[in-house]
Design an enzyme around this catalytic site. Structure first.
Site, PDB file in Angstrom:
ATOM      1  N   TYR A  68       0.863  -1.182   0.000  1.00  0.00           N
ATOM      2  CA  TYR A  68       0.000   0.000   0.000  1.00  0.00           C
ATOM      3  C   TYR A  68       0.897   1.229   0.000  1.00  0.00           C
ATOM      4  CZ  TYR A  68      -4.103  -2.817   1.486  1.00  0.00           C
ATOM      5  OH  TYR A  68      -5.136  -3.716   1.576  1.00  0.00           O
ATOM      6  N   PHE A 219     -13.723  -3.891   0.017  1.00  0.00           N
ATOM      7  CA  PHE A 219     -14.741  -3.256  -0.830  1.00  0.00           C
ATOM      8  C   PHE A 219     -16.144  -3.426  -0.263  1.00  0.00           C
ATOM      9  CE2 PHE A 219     -11.763  -3.841  -4.685  1.00  0.00           C
ATOM     10  CZ  PHE A 219     -11.056  -2.709  -4.331  1.00  0.00           C
ATOM     11  N   LEU A 221     -17.704  -1.190   1.065  1.00  0.00           N
ATOM     12  CA  LEU A 221     -18.383   0.072   0.740  1.00  0.00           C
ATOM     13  C   LEU A 221     -18.329   0.362  -0.757  1.00  0.00           C
ATOM     14  CD1 LEU A 221     -17.227   2.307   3.731  1.00  0.00           C
ATOM     15  CD2 LEU A 221     -19.273   0.893   3.497  1.00  0.00           C
ATOM     16  N   GLY A 222     -18.162  -0.670  -1.555  1.00  0.00           N
ATOM     17  CA  GLY A 222     -18.135  -0.481  -3.003  1.00  0.00           C
ATOM     18  C   GLY A 222     -16.733  -0.430  -3.553  1.00  0.00           C
ATOM     19  N   GLY A 223     -15.850   0.303  -2.880  1.00  0.00           N
ATOM     20  CA  GLY A 223     -14.470   0.402  -3.325  1.00  0.00           C
ATOM     21  C   GLY A 223     -14.371   1.021  -4.699  1.00  0.00           C
ATOM     22  N   LEU A 228     -22.617   2.433  -4.055  1.00  0.00           N
ATOM     23  CA  LEU A 228     -23.663   1.976  -3.144  1.00  0.00           C
ATOM     24  C   LEU A 228     -25.009   2.549  -3.561  1.00  0.00           C
ATOM     25  CD1 LEU A 228     -21.863   2.155   0.332  1.00  0.00           C
ATOM     26  CD2 LEU A 228     -22.404   0.142  -1.032  1.00  0.00           C
TER      27      LEU A 228
END
Length: 295
Positions: A68, A219, A221-223, A228
């Site tokens: 990351y 994901f 939250l959708g990513g 959403l």
């Protein structure tokens, strides 16, 4: 279907990771901390403030990885700068497997022989002697599943036996790969893609619950692969005076006792909203309505 006004029982707030380490079921993902948005310069102070605030708000399980990073800004470095010395009750999970070049391209997957250096890199960057949880992430950015992982997972199991790792996990795996890993060593956590609008992995969620394995969705939250936007989700959010993100997190906590949510953000306001989701209790009709949202 009309949601009932009677709330259901509040989901349990913690989870016994590996049967030995109690963690709250709402943590924090560090993936977005190094990422500059809209081409603007990275705001290091803002990222440090978000990491510190997450812990202040009760996050005691942080999810990160050495891969990351954006340029020379790394999530592990930010967490160490923000939080070291770490609170005694804080757990930090990291992942090994994907290989990225300095430009950010995910160009390969670590072989069994490359995993020890990757684990040691995370130890150095985080400034710790032992990693609380290490996932073997397979498949890079492809769909879950793929070739056997037993040889690679055995390397991590050996590092656990040496005392460098406390708990082992697998990420982006199929049911068969999870079974393969469990035949090598105990698996404390699975990290796969799953959320209220992306429920393809529901059978593996239930497998984890039955086995006492934490399931930590990415994901949720959708990513970067979805949104959403859904009428059912919107209706429940309006009914509770909540955001769609809060409802999505609360749905996961209600859906399975094994789910530990690790939403990530680089925004203090979004962080505050996400962490407040632990106080949102959905009733059975809400959960049933949202359970059909992905259909």
């Amino acid at each position: 279907m009309t949601p009932s006004s009677a709330p259901g029982p509040a989901p349990r707030r913690d989870f016994p990771l590996g049967g030995t380490t109690t963690i709250p079921r709402l943590g924090f993902g560090a993936m977005q901390l190094p990422v500059a948005r809209n081409g603007s310069a990275h705001d290091r102070n803002a990222a440090l403030a978000v990491a510190r605030r997450a812990v202040e708000l009760g996050a005691r399980h942080l999810d990160t990885a050495a891969f990351y990073f954006s340029g020379d800004v790394r999530a592990n470095d930010l967490l160490r700068e923000a939080l070291y010395p770490y609170p005694a009750d804080l757990t930090i999970a990291t992942k090994v497997g994907p290989l990225r070049n300095p430009d950010g391209e995910m160009y390969g997957e670590a072989t069994a022989g490359q995993l020890r250096p990757e684990v040691e890199r995370n130890l150095r960057e985080l400034g710790v002697d032992v990693l609380d949880l290490v996932y073997l992430r397979v498949g890079r950015l492809s769909a879950k599943g793929g070739p056997p992982l037993g040889e690679r997972f055995a390397v991590l199991a050996a590092l656990r036996d040496e005392g460098l790792i406390r708990h082992l996990g697998v990420s982006n795996v199929s049911a068969g790969q999870l079974a393969e890993a469990r035949a090598v060593a105990p698996v404390a956590a699975v990290q796969n893609r799953f959320g209220v609008l992306d429920q393809e992995d529901v059978a593996l969620v239930d497998t984890c619950a039955a086995a006492g394995i934490a399931y930590m969705p990415f994901f949720a939250l959708g990513g970067s692969h979805g949104t959403l936007a859904d009428d059912h989700l919107r209706a429940v959010a309006e009914r509770h005076g909540a955001t769609a993100h809060q409802v999505a997190l609360a749905w996961g906590l209600a859906r399975s006792p094994s789910i530990v949510q690790i939403p990530g953000t680089a925004s203090l306001s979004h962080l505050e909203q996400n962490m407040a989701a632990s106080d949102l209790v959905l009733d059975p009709a809400d959960v049933a309505l949202l359970g059909a949202a992905a259909g």
